[in-house]
Motif scaffolding. Structure first.
Motif, short mmCIF file in Angstrom:
data_model
loop_
_atom_site.label_atom_id
_atom_site.label_comp_id
_atom_site.label_asym_id
_atom_site.label_seq_id
_atom_site.Cartn_x
_atom_site.Cartn_y
_atom_site.Cartn_z
N MET A 1 -22.71 5.90 -12.55
CA MET A 1 -23.09 4.46 -12.88
C MET A 1 -22.08 3.47 -13.31
O MET A 1 -22.13 2.44 -12.88
CB MET A 1 -24.23 4.85 -13.89
N LYS A 2 -21.16 4.16 -13.91
CA LYS A 2 -19.98 3.25 -14.51
C LYS A 2 -19.21 2.53 -13.34
O LYS A 2 -18.81 1.47 -13.25
CB LYS A 2 -19.20 3.98 -15.26
N ILE A 3 -18.99 3.44 -12.18
CA ILE A 3 -18.40 3.01 -11.05
C ILE A 3 -18.92 1.87 -10.37
O ILE A 3 -18.25 0.63 -10.18
CB ILE A 3 -18.04 4.24 -9.87
N SER A 4 -20.21 2.01 -10.15
CA SER A 4 -20.80 0.72 -9.39
C SER A 4 -21.04 -0.18 -10.06
O SER A 4 -20.88 -1.47 -9.69
CB SER A 4 -22.37 1.48 -8.90
N THR A 5 -21.41 -0.24 -11.39
CA THR A 5 -21.41 -1.50 -12.40
C THR A 5 -19.90 -2.16 -12.47
O THR A 5 -19.96 -3.41 -12.24
CB THR A 5 -21.77 -0.95 -13.86
N ASP A 6 -18.90 -1.26 -12.61
CA ASP A 6 -17.45 -2.03 -12.52
C ASP A 6 -17.15 -2.76 -11.09
O ASP A 6 -16.78 -3.82 -11.15
CB ASP A 6 -16.27 -1.14 -12.63
N LEU A 7 -17.45 -2.03 -10.01
CA LEU A 7 -17.28 -2.75 -8.67
C LEU A 7 -18.52 -3.70 -8.40
O LEU A 7 -18.05 -4.89 -7.74
CB LEU A 7 -17.39 -1.56 -7.73
N ALA A 8 -19.46 -3.77 -8.74
CA ALA A 8 -20.54 -4.69 -8.68
C ALA A 8 -20.27 -6.14 -9.49
O ALA A 8 -20.48 -7.08 -9.06
CB ALA A 8 -21.96 -4.29 -9.26
N ALA A 9 -19.58 -5.78 -10.36
CA ALA A 9 -19.07 -7.25 -11.28
C ALA A 9 -17.64 -7.86 -10.91
O ALA A 9 -17.17 -8.78 -11.07
CB ALA A 9 -18.71 -6.76 -12.68
N THR A 10 -17.10 -7.24 -9.58
CA THR A 10 -15.87 -7.65 -9.18
C THR A 10 -16.18 -8.66 -8.32
O THR A 10 -16.71 -8.24 -7.14
CB THR A 10 -15.27 -6.61 -8.32
N ASP A 11 -15.60 -9.87 -8.50
CA ASP A 11 -15.72 -11.14 -7.72
C ASP A 11 -14.77 -10.81 -6.30
O ASP A 11 -13.90 -10.06 -6.43
CB ASP A 11 -15.07 -12.40 -8.19
N ARG A 12 -15.15 -11.52 -5.16
CA ARG A 12 -14.36 -11.32 -3.89
C ARG A 12 -13.36 -12.36 -4.16
O ARG A 12 -13.40 -13.48 -3.71
CB ARG A 12 -15.22 -11.75 -2.86
N ARG A 13 -12.20 -12.02 -4.99
CA ARG A 13 -11.34 -12.83 -5.36
C ARG A 13 -9.92 -12.34 -4.55
O ARG A 13 -9.99 -11.32 -3.98
CB ARG A 13 -10.83 -13.20 -6.84
N GLY A 14 -8.68 -13.04 -4.57
CA GLY A 14 -7.64 -12.53 -3.87
C GLY A 14 -7.79 -11.96 -2.54
O GLY A 14 -8.18 -12.70 -1.91
N MET A 15 -7.36 -10.82 -2.33
CA MET A 15 -7.37 -10.35 -0.90
C MET A 15 -8.68 -10.04 -0.60
O MET A 15 -9.24 -10.29 0.59
CB MET A 15 -6.70 -8.93 -0.84
N LEU A 16 -9.66 -9.68 -1.55
CA LEU A 16 -11.20 -9.44 -1.18
C LEU A 16 -11.83 -10.37 -0.65
O LEU A 16 -13.02 -10.59 -0.12
CB LEU A 16 -11.96 -8.85 -2.48
N ALA A 17 -11.40 -11.93 -0.84
CA ALA A 17 -11.97 -12.95 -0.36
C ALA A 17 -11.98 -13.04 1.35
O ALA A 17 -12.55 -13.79 2.01
CB ALA A 17 -11.10 -14.28 -0.62
N GLN A 18 -11.15 -12.12 1.84
CA GLN A 18 -11.14 -12.15 3.32
C GLN A 18 -12.39 -11.33 3.74
O GLN A 18 -12.66 -11.09 5.10
CB GLN A 18 -9.95 -11.18 3.62
N LEU A 19 -13.36 -10.70 2.78
CA LEU A 19 -14.53 -9.95 3.24
C LEU A 19 -15.41 -10.86 2.86
O LEU A 19 -15.68 -11.55 1.96
CB LEU A 19 -14.71 -8.56 2.21
N ASP A 20 -16.79 -10.98 3.82
CA ASP A 20 -17.79 -11.49 3.42
C ASP A 20 -18.87 -10.58 2.41
O ASP A 20 -18.34 -9.78 2.22
CB ASP A 20 -18.73 -11.89 4.49
N PRO A 21 -19.66 -11.27 1.71
CA PRO A 21 -20.22 -10.43 0.45
C PRO A 21 -21.15 -9.13 1.15
O PRO A 21 -20.87 -7.89 0.64
CB PRO A 21 -21.59 -11.53 0.10
N GLU A 22 -21.67 -9.19 2.31
CA GLU A 22 -22.21 -7.98 2.93
C GLU A 22 -21.12 -6.93 3.22
O GLU A 22 -21.21 -5.61 2.97
CB GLU A 22 -22.82 -8.52 4.11
#
Length: 243
Positions: A1-22
């Motif tokens: 549960m902690k894992i999904s909560t941490d990653l769910a709170a992660t914005d698509r910033r930096g390199m992750l902005a290369q991905l769309d939300p889905e």
């Protein structure tokens, strides 16, 4: 549960902005663990088999080529939301060591799960490939900085690049950013001696461009620092992020 909560709170910033939300939702569902690693700790060693890749959620990591204190050279620096070893997915091992510079939080993605995902989702596979290509562009600029720029311009170029990347990842600030590097580290990055680093930092300070003190880089004049470093952020492809 902690894992999904941490990653769910992660914005698509930096390199992750290369991905769309889905795409990010599909990717983060594959995370098998989140690890907290102390500073100056080796994460992986050149040549060892790897069955996972790591996404840096917080902190700074570095890559080294060579072994031993007198033969090891820093060749890359990773910030939050960088995959620090995504290229290990097709390669299965790395030709360099990876280590933390600061305390770091890392999300673990098993290669077998990633392999299934990229096989099933070609568009996401291209996005991940794009992230590794941007990483390669940063490596080329590192080479240019060491081999093609004099000390003052090289240091200014590095500070500008890191400023851009940290702001993009939500870790920078209007006045500057925390930078827990020693003068020996900065010499590695720019390709100059520790004595020359001290002189170069003084020149940047006296020119009113920036001040590096107590692990914090305070930027006084961003346009001036960019001009001094001949910095052009186009190689970071920040304007091409997915909305």
């Amino acid at each position: 549960m902690k894992i999904s909560t941490d990653l769910a709170a992660t914005d698509r910033r930096g390199m992750l902005a290369q991905l769309d939300p889905e795409q990010w939702d599909r990717l983060r569902a594959l995370c098998s663990d989140i690890r907290n690693i102390p500073p100056r700790t080796t994460i992986s060693v050149a040549g060892e088999p790897l069955d996972h890749s790591l996404l840096l959620l917080d902190g700074i990591a570095v890559r080294y080529v060579g072994s031993g204190p007198s033969h090891r050279q820093m060749v890359a620096l990773q910030v939050a939301y960088d995959f620090i070893d995504l290229h290990a997915l097709p390669l299965q091992r790395l030709d360099h060591d990876v280590a933390t510079l600061t305390s770091a939080t890392l999300a673990v993605f098993p290669h077998d799960a990633l392999q299934r995902l990229v096989t099933e989702d070609k568009e996401l596979a291209l996005r991940l490939w794009r992230m590794t290509l941007i990483d390669a562009a940063i490596h080329r600029q590192w080479t240019y900085r060491v081999g093609g720029l004099r000390a003052l311009a090289g240091m200014a170029h590095f500070f500008c690049e890191l400023d851009y990347r940290l702001v993009s990842s939500g870790r920078g600030g209007e006045d500057g950013y925390r930078l827990p590097l020693t003068q020996l580290d900065l010499g590695d990055i720019v390709g100059i001696s520790e004595v020359h680093v001290n002189r170069t930092l003084r020149q940047l300070r006296e020119a009113g461009l920036c001040t590096f003190q107590n692990g914090f880089l305070q930027i006084h004049d961003r346009p001036g620092l960019s001009r001094t470093g001949h910095f052009d952020a186009s190689y970071l492809y920040g304007g091409d992020a997915v909305p």
